[in-house]
Write a protein that holds these residues in place. Structure first.
Motif, PDB file in Angstrom:
ATOM      1  N   LEU A   1     -64.853  -1.395 -45.514  1.00 20.66           N
ATOM      2  CA  LEU A   1     -63.685  -0.772 -44.895  1.00 20.66           C
ATOM      3  C   LEU A   1     -62.910  -0.068 -45.992  1.00 20.66           C
ATOM      4  CD1 LEU A   1     -61.177  -2.289 -42.337  1.00 20.66           C
ATOM      5  CD2 LEU A   1     -60.347  -1.288 -44.473  1.00 20.66           C
ATOM      6  N   ILE A   2     -62.573   1.180 -45.774  1.00 17.27           N
ATOM      7  CA  ILE A   2     -61.763   1.944 -46.735  1.00 17.27           C
ATOM      8  C   ILE A   2     -60.521   2.444 -46.020  1.00 17.27           C
ATOM      9  CG2 ILE A   2     -61.651   3.968 -48.235  1.00 17.27           C
ATOM     10  CD1 ILE A   2     -64.658   3.706 -48.669  1.00 17.27           C
ATOM     11  N   LYS A   3     -59.382   2.076 -46.553  1.00 18.14           N
ATOM     12  CA  LYS A   3     -58.101   2.528 -46.023  1.00 18.14           C
ATOM     13  C   LYS A   3     -57.555   3.598 -46.962  1.00 18.14           C
ATOM     14  CE  LYS A   3     -53.379   0.695 -45.334  1.00 18.14           C
ATOM     15  NZ  LYS A   3     -52.552  -0.533 -45.487  1.00 18.14           N
ATOM     16  N   HIS A   4     -57.420   4.828 -46.467  1.00 17.52           N
ATOM     17  CA  HIS A   4     -56.892   5.891 -47.336  1.00 17.52           C
ATOM     18  C   HIS A   4     -55.501   6.285 -46.854  1.00 17.52           C
ATOM     19  CE1 HIS A   4     -57.696   9.503 -44.708  1.00 17.52           C
ATOM     20  NE2 HIS A   4     -58.544   8.639 -44.162  1.00 17.52           N
ATOM     21  N   ASP A   5     -54.633   6.567 -47.817  1.00 18.88           N
ATOM     22  CA  ASP A   5     -53.198   6.596 -47.550  1.00 18.88           C
ATOM     23  C   ASP A   5     -52.546   7.800 -48.224  1.00 18.88           C
ATOM     24  OD1 ASP A   5     -50.695   5.759 -46.714  1.00 18.88           O
ATOM     25  OD2 ASP A   5     -50.774   3.821 -47.714  1.00 18.88           O
ATOM     26  N   PHE A   6     -51.348   8.145 -47.758  1.00 18.72           N
ATOM     27  CA  PHE A   6     -50.422   9.083 -48.404  1.00 18.72           C
ATOM     28  C   PHE A   6     -50.828  10.555 -48.339  1.00 18.72           C
ATOM     29  CE2 PHE A   6     -48.954   5.211 -50.509  1.00 18.72           C
ATOM     30  CZ  PHE A   6     -47.591   5.427 -50.668  1.00 18.72           C
ATOM     31  N   SER A   7     -51.960  10.904 -47.751  1.00 19.49           N
ATOM     32  CA  SER A   7     -52.411  12.294 -47.889  1.00 19.49           C
ATOM     33  C   SER A   7     -51.492  13.287 -47.173  1.00 19.49           C
ATOM     34  CB  SER A   7     -53.856  12.448 -47.405  1.00 19.49           C
ATOM     35  OG  SER A   7     -53.994  12.081 -46.058  1.00 19.49           O
ATOM     36  N   THR A   8     -50.889  12.897 -46.043  1.00 17.49           N
ATOM     37  CA  THR A   8     -49.955  13.810 -45.383  1.00 17.49           C
ATOM     38  C   THR A   8     -48.743  14.059 -46.263  1.00 17.49           C
ATOM     39  OG1 THR A   8     -50.670  13.094 -43.193  1.00 17.49           O
ATOM     40  CG2 THR A   8     -48.537  14.172 -43.331  1.00 17.49           C
TER      41      THR A   8
ATOM     42  N   ILE B   1     -66.124   1.305 -42.116  1.00 15.55           N
ATOM     43  CA  ILE B   1     -64.987   1.627 -41.252  1.00 15.55           C
ATOM     44  C   ILE B   1     -63.917   2.326 -42.082  1.00 15.55           C
ATOM     45  CG2 ILE B   1     -63.014   0.556 -40.081  1.00 15.55           C
ATOM     46  CD1 ILE B   1     -64.908  -1.363 -38.774  1.00 15.55           C
ATOM     47  N   ILE B   2     -63.334   3.378 -41.506  1.00 16.71           N
ATOM     48  CA  ILE B   2     -62.247   4.102 -42.169  1.00 16.71           C
ATOM     49  C   ILE B   2     -60.954   3.860 -41.409  1.00 16.71           C
ATOM     50  CG2 ILE B   2     -61.348   6.360 -42.840  1.00 16.71           C
ATOM     51  CD1 ILE B   2     -63.739   5.643 -44.459  1.00 16.71           C
ATOM     52  N   ILE B   3     -59.907   3.477 -42.156  1.00 15.44           N
ATOM     53  CA  ILE B   3     -58.548   3.423 -41.611  1.00 15.44           C
ATOM     54  C   ILE B   3     -57.763   4.573 -42.221  1.00 15.44           C
ATOM     55  CG2 ILE B   3     -56.406   2.125 -41.375  1.00 15.44           C
ATOM     56  CD1 ILE B   3     -57.872  -0.424 -41.732  1.00 15.44           C
ATOM     57  N   GLY B   4     -57.214   5.431 -41.369  1.00 14.90           N
ATOM     58  CA  GLY B   4     -56.309   6.464 -41.844  1.00 14.90           C
ATOM     59  C   GLY B   4     -54.887   5.953 -41.778  1.00 14.90           C
TER      60      GLY B   4
ATOM     61  N   GLY C   1     -61.453  10.807 -33.582  1.00 12.31           N
ATOM     62  CA  GLY C   1     -62.850  11.201 -33.495  1.00 12.31           C
ATOM     63  C   GLY C   1     -63.584  11.136 -34.818  1.00 12.31           C
ATOM     64  N   MET C   2     -62.830  10.970 -35.927  1.00 15.11           N
ATOM     65  CA  MET C   2     -63.452  10.841 -37.258  1.00 15.11           C
ATOM     66  C   MET C   2     -63.321   9.431 -37.813  1.00 15.11           C
ATOM     67  SD  MET C   2     -62.789  14.252 -39.471  1.00 15.11           S
ATOM     68  CE  MET C   2     -62.146  15.722 -38.713  1.00 15.11           C
ATOM     69  N   PHE C   3     -62.143   8.812 -37.619  1.00 15.43           N
ATOM     70  CA  PHE C   3     -61.872   7.498 -38.193  1.00 15.43           C
ATOM     71  C   PHE C   3     -61.818   6.443 -37.095  1.00 15.43           C
ATOM     72  CE2 PHE C   3     -59.205  10.174 -41.292  1.00 15.43           C
ATOM     73  CZ  PHE C   3     -60.334  10.535 -42.008  1.00 15.43           C
ATOM     74  N   GLU C   4     -62.337   5.257 -37.424  1.00 19.07           N
ATOM     75  CA  GLU C   4     -62.366   4.173 -36.438  1.00 19.07           C
ATOM     76  C   GLU C   4     -60.983   3.594 -36.169  1.00 19.07           C
ATOM     77  OE1 GLU C   4     -66.475   4.208 -38.333  1.00 19.07           O
ATOM     78  OE2 GLU C   4     -64.397   4.412 -39.026  1.00 19.07           O
ATOM     79  N   LEU C   5     -60.141   3.531 -37.192  1.00 22.18           N
ATOM     80  CA  LEU C   5     -58.808   2.946 -37.060  1.00 22.18           C
ATOM     81  C   LEU C   5     -57.757   3.926 -37.545  1.00 22.18           C
ATOM     82  CD1 LEU C   5     -60.528   0.246 -36.929  1.00 22.18           C
ATOM     83  CD2 LEU C   5     -58.570  -0.857 -38.041  1.00 22.18           C
ATOM     84  N   GLN C   6     -56.561   3.817 -36.972  1.00 19.81           N
ATOM     85  CA  GLN C   6     -55.412   4.597 -37.412  1.00 19.81           C
ATOM     86  C   GLN C   6     -54.222   3.667 -37.528  1.00 19.81           C
ATOM     87  OE1 GLN C   6     -55.025   7.860 -38.103  1.00 19.81           O
ATOM     88  NE2 GLN C   6     -52.907   8.410 -37.698  1.00 19.81           N
ATOM     89  N   ARG C   7     -53.573   3.679 -38.707  1.00 21.98           N
ATOM     90  CA  ARG C   7     -52.304   2.979 -38.839  1.00 21.98           C
ATOM     91  C   ARG C   7     -51.274   3.798 -38.084  1.00 21.98           C
ATOM     92  NH1 ARG C   7     -49.794   0.372 -42.983  1.00 21.98           N
ATOM     93  NH2 ARG C   7     -47.914   1.363 -42.197  1.00 21.98           N
TER      94      ARG C   7
END
Length: 512
Positions: free
Chosen positions: A316-323, A372-375, A385-391
């Motif tokens: 699982l990779i949670k990527h953050d802050f990009s916005t 699994i990707i968490i945005g 449609g791209m990431f399985e999870l969204q914070r």
């Protein structure tokens, strides 16, 4: 309520030199096809924003209205009659009929609606950063417009409309639950602290083939300073290598896996101290470098970093802050203007929405299909449609109940409609530190465990009492199974609904 035909706007306007005009330049053609695809062609004119206006019937004028946030919710999601900016889509209800207006996910424009009593407007922002976008004779499909009307249950109507906007959500194969150390460690973590946390998660896990995750949050990376009191010295970006408190991150993943858990990890892809070519940097703040996601060289760096982390064994990779890193502000500051200050991309051939989508796609591909990707702090409609999870909400808290109540409960209740329609909605963690009385905090654990959505807990080193342990075990037993999503009943004009119906019955919570 009479459903608006979005293919037939009352008027079309274009933003030129900062002013809206109904006079469309001769070289610009704007059209809406039968399937709702809104397109524009232009030869010489630089394009910024295009606006469609629609007449609202009298019943809609007195209806309650709901709208999404650009990225996460900030405790302010609500059904109300106030005029406001409504990113991506909006819903009108008289509590008998619900009408939805939106755009299909992954549009090529940043889209927002605005309800102004007799008029509903849709604005399509097709700029390249803060610069005009030039098509040079080409055509751009800005977005595909969607409208639908439903009778009966409000939650079902809202959920069905979200499914209408997303034809192919990417969903986790099994319910996601487990641990995340942020709200007990706040970045001051280590190998030993993560392993203690992981052993506790394993101890609370039910006897099922759906095993929990242990997510290492911010603090593991080489260059990190969690000095929250001083923004001058605060840093939590790359390079994405381990610091001395962690050592070998592949070994860390293997040790978590040996406990019967899935290892997960956090990262911030666009901030780095790494030595890079000056032209790859979009903006600087002291030594901090914010990379330009429009450049192929930057996408190659992101691809390298995400592939490396996946190669270490993280599932699982949670990527953050990009916005924030691109747009220069948080979602709560974004109204009609998403960008703060001048934003200039090296690549002028794509809209901002296209550049962001392409970055998301690189992250998705680099992680691989079994990760699994968490945005987090990612644009909701572009990531679906791209990431399985969204914070889906801003941070809860391990020390402040009012923040958890504001962010967590509001997010869970008001973005529940998106669950399994866009992605699995992650309303954030239960921070267990002893700073919040457990009798209060366990209500948050209970409503989240029964919700049918992802559940993560942060267990403080000295907060793992027998009572806490027993309550987490009971919560994990629920969270590991497949259940219908819970439904908040008192949702109209209410920021923190108290009455919930789930597969486990009806509950009423006193959030004070």
């Amino acid at each position: 309520m009479k459903l608006i035909d979005l293919r037939k706007p009352l008027c079309i306007e274009i933003l030129i030199n900062g002013s809206w005009s109904k006079e469309i330049p001769d070289d610009v053609k704007i059209s809406i096809a039968e399937d709702g695809a809104a397109s524009v062609t232009a030869v010489e004119t630089g394009l910024t924003k295009i606006r469609f206006s629609y007449t609202v019937d009298s019943k809609m004028q007195d209806a309650y209205v709901y709208g999404d946030h650009w990225e996460r919710g900030y405790g302010d999601l609500i059904w109300s009659k106030e005029t406001r900016v409504l990113p991506w889509y909006c819903l009108y209800t008289d509590q008998e009929t619900t009408c939805g207006y939106g755009v299909k996910v992954q549009p090529n424009a940043l889209c927002y609606w605005k309800n102004e009593k007799e008029v509903l407007t849709l604005t399509l922002d097709i700029r390249n950063g803060t610069q005009p976008f030039y098509l040079n004779g080409g055509e751009l499909v800005m977005a595909q417009l969607v409208a639908a009307s439903y009778c009966g249950d409000l939650h079902e109507a809202a959920h069905d409309f979200c499914k209408e906007m997303c034809d192919a959500p990417r969903l986790p194969k099994k319910p996601v639950y487990g641990g995340n150390d942020w709200y007990c460690n706040y970045g001051h973590n280590s190998y030993e602290m993560i392993m203690l946390h992981a052993r506790r998660i394993a101890e609370c896990a039910p006897d099922t083939d759906n095993r929990p995750y242990m997510v290492i949050d911010d603090g593991w990376q080489l260059c990190v300073n969690q000095s929250h009191g001083s923004s001058e010295y605060y840093y939590n970006g790359g390079p994405w290598e381990a610091n001395f408190r962690f050592g070998d991150m592949a070994k860390m993943a293997a040790d978590i896996t040996a406990l019967g858990l899935h290892p997960g990890i956090w990262m911030r892809p666009l901030l780095t101290l790494e030595s890079v070519q000056p032209e790859w940097v979009m903006k600087r703040d002291g030594l901090r470098q914010f990379l330009d996601p429009s450049r192929t060289e930057v996408l190659d760096i992101i691809r390298r970093d995400v592939s490396k982390i996946a190669g270490w064994g993280y599932k699982l990779i949670k990527h953050d802050f990009s916005t924030y890193d691109i747009f220069g502000q948080w979602g709560f500051s974004m109204g009609e203007e998403t960008l703060n200050g001048e934003v200039v991309f090296a690549d002028k051939t794509r809209t901002t929405a296209q550049i962001v989508k392409d970055m998301y796609q690189v992250i998705r591909e680099a992680a691989g299909d079994d990760v699994i990707i968490i945005g987090c702090n990612t644009l909701s409609h572009l990531s679906a449609g791209m990431f399985e999870l969204q914070r889906t909400g801003d941070d809860t808290s391990g020390v402040e109940w009012e923040r958890t109540k504001q962010m967590g409960i509001n997010t869970l209740a008001l973005r529940m409609m998106q669950h399994n329609a866009f992605y699995a909605v992650d309303a954030d963690c239960i921070g267990i530190t002893g700073e919040i009385p457990w009798a209060t905090n366990k209500k948050w654990l209970d409503v989240l465990a029964k919700s049918g959505t992802p559940l993560f807990v942060s267990i403080g080193e000295n907060a793992y009492t027998d009572e806490v342990k027993a309550d987490i075990k009971a919560a994990f037993e629920k969270a590991a199974g497949v259940h219908k999503v819970s439904v908040p009943l008192d949702i109209i004009d209410n920021l923190t609904p108290a009455k919930w119906v789930s597969d486990f019955g009806t509950d009423e919570y006193d959030w004070e």
